[in-house]
Design an enzyme around this catalytic site. Structure first.
Site, short mmCIF file in Angstrom:
data_model
loop_
_atom_site.label_atom_id
_atom_site.label_comp_id
_atom_site.label_asym_id
_atom_site.label_seq_id
_atom_site.Cartn_x
_atom_site.Cartn_y
_atom_site.Cartn_z
N TYR A 183 -78.31 2.42 15.65
CA TYR A 183 -78.46 2.59 14.21
C TYR A 183 -79.87 3.13 13.94
O TYR A 183 -80.85 2.64 14.50
CB TYR A 183 -78.30 1.25 13.48
N GLU A 234 -79.43 7.65 6.55
CA GLU A 234 -78.93 6.77 7.60
C GLU A 234 -78.07 7.53 8.59
O GLU A 234 -77.19 8.29 8.20
CB GLU A 234 -78.09 5.67 6.91
#
Lengths: 385, 285, 385, 285
Positions: free
Chosen positions: C101, C189
């Site tokens: 991530y 993101e």
């Protein structure tokens, strides 16, 4: 690194600064063609980094392409302020209402970029600072925040720029700042920024100096480097990472470190009369290897004005034995018989002195102190003169 | 123990695995400096001269309690190394690296004002407390302990002058090279202030250069606030105007920064200015 | 403003983040074509702003173009998490070694952008924060200095990214930060950022939320706005600059100011039982003119669930007489007979109350306090239910 | 005179010639605020409500000795206006403007830490010292002098609550709207500290919202450092998670920032929390 006017102008245009549609030329024929394209009446500007080119014959006006060609013919290849003119910029003529100065530079006192403007443009700003300092306004820019509108408006208000030009002035100043930052410039200057009689703001001259330390991240700018006017020795020094500046005297000086190199020169000036002086400034930098030393010595010896060589090395990162190795290497190559006064101190100085003594070269003298070295070099130079 | 360092100074070396970093780490350890480790990104876990190497300054600080750092990393990465040291709360950061772009340094200069870190340099030889601590690249043998504080913008010229003092039997409390770049973390005034406050320092030698106005600022400070005698030498007396002599800082700009101007300001502040650095010992007596 | 995955992906690619060569489609036929171009085996991803699409049927795998077309046919037009799927992104399948991530968001506590990374990518980061908080590493970025190499290296080291990927990871993180800043994002993101079995780093999902306040300086991004899934009333509210959120209840609520609007809703929840609730959140903002008020009322009244209207206005910049004017205007247009409970206080409240009383509309009640207004609205709603 | 302002406060209005700026300048003058001038670039030399207009804040400061500023300029220019005020050494800057991009505010937040300026807002109603000074847009008649300090993230909800106090005969020392944006110059803790130190303030009312953790920080401060009683109201108790309710700040992020969490923290700090703002007067007694 200095960019030429035409290069700076192209860079300014990229950042949105309004410039004239002129072009650069290196032959009179090209000048003729450009003048024709531009409508005939043109200004021809020598591409040399000298202030006040106008007053010293570096900017000429032509009424038609033929005259432009003739003027270019006389200008190209001629020398102004010791610099050979190899290129000229050909611009259309315009009608000017007012000339402004607008510049951005790094201010050492505040350690910040500084915006500088004056209602008295078109002249060397150093001259303006002397003759009418009250016309110059400055503001430092916080590098963390960047230029802000209010700073530009404040400057515009201070130089009495009429209100109707503020918006364009704001855009131009932002473009200049953006160009300054993006180019890692130490100076970005529009002088003059003119108000034309048809109410436009236009950059008439462009100057950009790039931080040499930042060239590694600006390969496009580094490629613009023009060694016009650079001597073969200067080019060799640059390639080897050696700081080298030609001076007027007979004593070739070499040292490690800029401060020590300057001091070496200062010593010659201190102890010599006017007839004797340093032939150059030369700093081999820190941690130089023998081949750099050899190159440096080779550069000095190639200068016919050099009658004596003075080497002053204080070893720190630089090892004196490496230096001695370089000296012997260069002497072996050049077979010079010029007197060399060598002063070695610091890291491995003893080893170095032994190496030199072992070589038994008659023209080499080792001294212990800088004063002694300078006096010895001066005496040798005087003997030869 | 003199200025800038004390017995609790625990040094890390940023760029310890590089050629210069490794060489000078050995030299510093030999001189007696308390080197506790080093940093080279991606080489965490290695050892250099029996000192542990870490990936980041923070990890080095966490593991060793380091409070000082010396930076030997190449110019393109030096600004980053300085930020890393600042943000790991390193109190004393000495940056040897030459050739950091001035815009990077202007950012750092602005930023560091608001932190508790002090930066010495860049482009400087570091500092030396004779027979005690060396954080930098000055050859150790040139100095002996004594009561003269030395502060300089220059590199090898500093060695020259410190060695001259030593040969004349005049020892030093500390020798500090502040660096020759136009933007530096610590200037003459900062160090003069430290020497003025340092009980061991009785006299001060200041070594300047053409360019900028930092020596003039120093003169003003000396006039206003210094009680200890100062002897100075300013290099570049015979440098032609506008010619750049090696250093980014040594440019005579806009008619200021000449050696004459500096010498005059210093003399007006009561400083004895040497015309030959080898005369400094006489002027100190 | 939320960008769709395919839009974020295009933006990420512009900033140099490595992404898959997939394309967006809005018909099964297009999906077939894209799947064929990509070599047959593809992933089909519903373009809706919902986390964990994989678990709820929003991401499907096809072995060949025909299957892709069939799957797309069932996906397009269907509803997941209350959102109609109008577009799908078709990507080639790849073989994954590890999922990471990597995100950038504005941290309110430090008032700085924050870099967040975790070795556990591919799941909603909020879930990861709950189940394995130790796998998440953060660092704030000083906006005056920007992201620095050492921060990225530190994160890379913390998430145990093998050394050989650091350089690429550095580039990707810089690209993400540059995109974040240049887009005035509040969130950027990559989840997951994958290491493929052939040792590449690749952004497999892309998410970008833009600061609405900054859209004025990003016309390119503002144009990407997709009102897919927005109701007509929400679109009208957005156009009029009104904050409007549909809720589940029967009492249409309107107030000036977000805090007051929230409090108005809170009052209903406080005094009503579970069967009665607010039908919406609606904030007309500060200094609203009568036509905005009329529009707001019109939007509420167009909602068939609304049985009672509660208006709570405390005049400051907003003038109560302007509000009254807007109310009367809207009632005149809509001829509604629904009960309206009106609470007016502050600037020109008296004038406003007089205007409303003068209109003599039987379904309008003016109350003095907020509590009274809420109770009255609840009672009316209960009476109608 | 209460907090943030005193008898020497001399206010300029940035954006004085605009619709809002001009309207509220008149209101502030009428309320008794010492407005000494205004700033609108390019309109220097004009007059608004008998107050001189200047091109720049610096010129306004030079001419009027202003030490406070209120900003009514549009969002696209508001960040610039704040920087201008900071760099002209304005001590108190109140920014009413709504809709400033968060990245601009993060830059300002970082920068202003290292200056002597205090920013209230943006996106706030400003402050009111009943019957004395108004710097902002709060309707003057809602407040009366007294001994309760009011601090709020909200706009009209603040008016609502202040007016409730006034109608109950409870006067205020100061009413401060700190603004509802995610990045603001002055937070609850800053103002609570001022109220704690202010001899005239005996009790405090704090008005919060869902989103962020500033009320939790406030609770920690109250627990640790406040001796004066605090009553609070937190708006958004019934807001569904993740739904953005008008304010950029009012988002429940990552499972934190819920009203329940805030109320609990405040109650643990000894704060009486009202479920209905109209009950605040009772809780104060």
């Amino acid at each position: 690194m200095n960019l030429h006017e035409y290069q700076s102008k192209a860079r300014f245009a990229e950042f949105g600064i309004p410039v004239l549609p002129g072009k650069v030329a290196s032959t009179p024929q090209q000048v003729y063609e450009i003048a024709r394209e531009l409508g005939g009446k043109v200004v021809i500007k020598a591409q040399i980094p000298t202030p006040n080119r106008g007053q010293i014959g570096g900017i000429l006006f032509a009424e038609n392409p033929k005259q432009a060609e003739n003027l270019a013919n006389s200008l190209l290849g001629s020398v102004i302020s010791g610099l050979i003119i190899r290129k000229v910029l050909v611009n259309p003529t315009i009608s000017i209402r007012q000339e402004i100065y607008l510049g951005m530079m790094n201010d050492r006192t505040s350690s910040k970029p500084m915006l500088i403007a004056s209602s008295e443009g078109g002249r060397d700003i150093i001259e303006v600072a002397r003759t009418s300092p009250g016309s110059i306004f400055r503001d430092t820019i916080n590098p963390c925040i960047g230029l802000r509108d209010y700073q530009v408006r404040s400057i515009a208000s201070n130089i009495d720029l009429p209100n109707e030009y503020w918006k364009t002035f704001l855009q131009i100043t932002y473009s200049l700042y953006a160009c300054f930052v993006a180019s890692d410039a130490v100076l970005a200057e529009i002088n003059p920024l003119v108000i034309t009689t048809d109410n436009r703001l236009l950059a008439l001259d462009s100057k950009l100096i790039i931080d040499d330390n930042a060239l590694y991240r600006h390969t496009d700018l580094a490629e613009m480097y023009d060694n016009d006017g650079e001597s073969e020795q200067e080019a060799r020094a640059r390639a080897a990472g050696i700081s080298y500046v030609r001076l007027e005297g007979q004593i070739g000086c070499m040292a490690n470190g800029a401060g020590l190199a300057m001091t070496t020169i200062d010593m010659i000036h201190l102890y010599a009369d006017e007839s004797i002086g340093p032939a150059n400034f030369l700093d081999i930098g820190g941690g130089a290897q023998s081949n750099t030393v050899a190159t440096a010595l080779g550069i000095m010896l190639a200068d016919p004005h050099v009658k004596v060589v003075l080497l002053n090395i204080f070893g720190g990162i630089t090892r004196c034995d490496e230096v001695a190795d370089g000296i012997l290497q260069a002497l072996d190559e050049t077979k010079t018989t010029l007197p060399l006064v060598i002063r070695l101190a610091g890291t491995n100085a003893n080893e170095a002195r032994q190496m030199i003594n072992r070589a038994q070269l008659p023209n080499l003298t080792c001294t212990a102190s800088l004063t002694e070295a300078a006096r010895q070099a001066i005496a040798s130079a005087r003997g030869i003169n | 123990m003199s200025i800038l360092v004390d017995n609790d100074t625990r040094l890390i070396v940023q760029g310890i695995t590089g050629r210069e970093g490794s060489f000078h780490t050995a030299q510093m350890i030999e001189y007696g400096t308390h080197v506790v480790g080093g940093v080279t990104p991606g080489k965490g876990g290695e050892w250099v001269h029996s000192k542990p190497v870490f990936d980041t300054v923070q990890k080095a600080v966490d593991a060793t309690g380091a409070n000082a750092s010396i930076i030997y990393v190449p110019a393109a990465h030096a600004a980053d190394a300085i930020y890393e040291a600042i943000n790991a709360q390193i109190g004393l950061i000495v940056c040897i690296t030459e050739g950091i772009p001035i815009q990077d340094m202007m950012h750092i200069y602005e930023y560091i004002q608001y932190t508790n870190s002090r930066l010495i340099g860049p482009n400087c030889p570091g500092l030396l407390i004779p027979n005690q601590v060396k954080i930098g690249i000055m050859p150790g043998y040139i100095a002996i302990p004594g009561n003269v504080g030395v502060v300089s913008r220059s590199g090898t010229l500093t060695y020259e002058i410190v060695y001259t003092l030593t040969q004349a039997g005049i020892g030093q409390t500390a020798c500090v090279g502040i660096g020759g770049d136009p933007v530096i973390g610590t200037d003459f005034v900062d160090v003069l202030k430290m020497f003025e406050e340092d009980p061991e320092t009785e006299k001060v030698v200041m070594i300047g250069e053409i360019g900028g106005r930092t020596e003039v600022d120093a003169a003003e400070f000396i006039k206003r606030s210094m009680t200890k005698p100062v002897v100075a030498f300013i290099a570049g007396n015979s440098a032609p105007a506008g010619i750049r002599m090696g250093h980014a800082g040594a440019i005579i700009e806009n008619g200021t920064g000449t050696v004459q101007e500096k010498i005059q300001a210093l003399q007006e502040a009561g400083v004895r200015v040497a015309s030959n650095p080898e005369n400094i010992p006489e002027l100190l007596s």
